[in-house]
Write a protein that holds these residues in place. Structure first.
Motif, PDB file in Angstrom:
ATOM      1  N   THR A  48      32.569  52.984  37.362  1.00 19.54           N
ATOM      2  CA  THR A  48      31.389  52.307  37.886  1.00 19.54           C
ATOM      3  C   THR A  48      31.614  51.643  39.235  1.00 19.54           C
ATOM      4  N   LEU A  49      32.766  51.040  39.416  1.00 16.93           N
ATOM      5  CA  LEU A  49      33.010  50.213  40.598  1.00 16.93           C
ATOM      6  C   LEU A  49      33.749  50.981  41.680  1.00 16.93           C
ATOM      7  N   ASN A  50      33.603  50.488  42.906  1.00 17.83           N
ATOM      8  CA  ASN A  50      34.304  51.084  44.034  1.00 17.83           C
ATOM      9  C   ASN A  50      34.775  49.971  44.965  1.00 17.83           C
ATOM     10  N   ASP A  51      35.355  50.332  46.085  1.00 22.57           N
ATOM     11  CA  ASP A  51      35.910  49.338  47.016  1.00 22.57           C
ATOM     12  C   ASP A  51      34.847  48.431  47.628  1.00 22.57           C
ATOM     13  N   GLU A  52      33.596  48.855  47.587  1.00 26.43           N
ATOM     14  CA  GLU A  52      32.504  48.058  48.152  1.00 26.43           C
ATOM     15  C   GLU A  52      31.817  47.174  47.111  1.00 26.43           C
ATOM     16  N   SER A  53      32.195  47.302  45.855  1.00 32.18           N
ATOM     17  CA  SER A  53      31.560  46.530  44.781  1.00 32.18           C
ATOM     18  C   SER A  53      31.893  45.052  44.896  1.00 32.18           C
ATOM     19  N   ARG A  54      30.909  44.245  44.540  1.00 32.82           N
ATOM     20  CA  ARG A  54      31.117  42.796  44.414  1.00 32.82           C
ATOM     21  C   ARG A  54      31.093  42.505  42.924  1.00 32.82           C
ATOM     22  N   ILE A  55      32.178  41.902  42.434  1.00 30.59           N
ATOM     23  CA  ILE A  55      32.315  41.656  41.006  1.00 30.59           C
ATOM     24  C   ILE A  55      32.477  40.169  40.765  1.00 30.59           C
ATOM     25  N   PHE A  56      31.660  39.641  39.876  1.00 31.98           N
ATOM     26  CA  PHE A  56      31.775  38.251  39.445  1.00 31.98           C
ATOM     27  C   PHE A  56      32.201  38.276  37.983  1.00 31.98           C
ATOM     28  N   LEU A  57      33.411  37.876  37.709  1.00 30.17           N
ATOM     29  CA  LEU A  57      33.949  37.851  36.361  1.00 30.17           C
ATOM     30  C   LEU A  57      33.899  36.403  35.882  1.00 30.17           C
ATOM     31  N   LEU A  58      33.014  36.129  34.923  1.00 37.30           N
ATOM     32  CA  LEU A  58      32.690  34.757  34.536  1.00 37.30           C
ATOM     33  C   LEU A  58      33.410  34.254  33.313  1.00 37.30           C
ATOM     34  N   GLY A  59      34.497  34.819  32.984  1.00 45.08           N
ATOM     35  CA  GLY A  59      35.244  34.282  31.849  1.00 45.08           C
ATOM     36  C   GLY A  59      35.648  35.327  30.884  1.00 45.08           C
ATOM     37  N   TRP A  94      30.072  40.114  35.048  1.00 45.53           N
ATOM     38  CA  TRP A  94      30.663  40.476  33.767  1.00 45.53           C
ATOM     39  C   TRP A  94      31.236  39.224  33.137  1.00 45.53           C
ATOM     40  N   SER A  95      31.115  39.111  31.832  1.00 42.10           N
ATOM     41  CA  SER A  95      31.590  37.917  31.151  1.00 42.10           C
ATOM     42  C   SER A  95      32.175  38.267  29.788  1.00 42.10           C
ATOM     43  N   ASP A  96      33.125  37.464  29.365  1.00 38.30           N
ATOM     44  CA  ASP A  96      33.675  37.544  28.011  1.00 38.30           C
ATOM     45  C   ASP A  96      34.174  38.933  27.638  1.00 38.30           C
ATOM     46  N   ILE A  97      35.043  39.496  28.457  1.00 40.01           N
ATOM     47  CA  ILE A  97      35.510  40.848  28.191  1.00 40.01           C
ATOM     48  C   ILE A  97      36.639  40.888  27.158  1.00 40.01           C
TER      49      ILE A  97
END
Length: 64
Positions: A53-64, A18-21
């Motif tokens: 959408t997300l849960n405890d097993e999700s991998r999230i990359f927040l790019l800015g 995810w980026s630019d939120i």
């Protein structure tokens, strides 16, 4: 420096990028084109979608 590619394990369907939120950016040119009437509405909807959408097993990359 030796850079290695990122190796992601686990279910790739549970990996999100995810980026630019723009949370908290009270500028109409940010939330308006995304279909929201206010920054508060924008941020609340992003939080709702995140939680749905997300849960405890999700991998999230927040790019800015």
């Amino acid at each position: 420096m030796n850079l290695e590619p990122l190796k992601i394990t686990g279910d790739p369907a549970n990996t999100f990028v995810w980026s630019d939120i723009h949370l908290g950016h009270d500028k109409e040119f940010i939330y308006g084109p995304r279909g929201f009437k206010s920054v508060r509405e924008h941020d609340a909807e992003l939080e709702k979608r995140w939680n749905e959408t997300l849960n405890d097993e999700s991998r999230i990359f927040l790019l800015g």
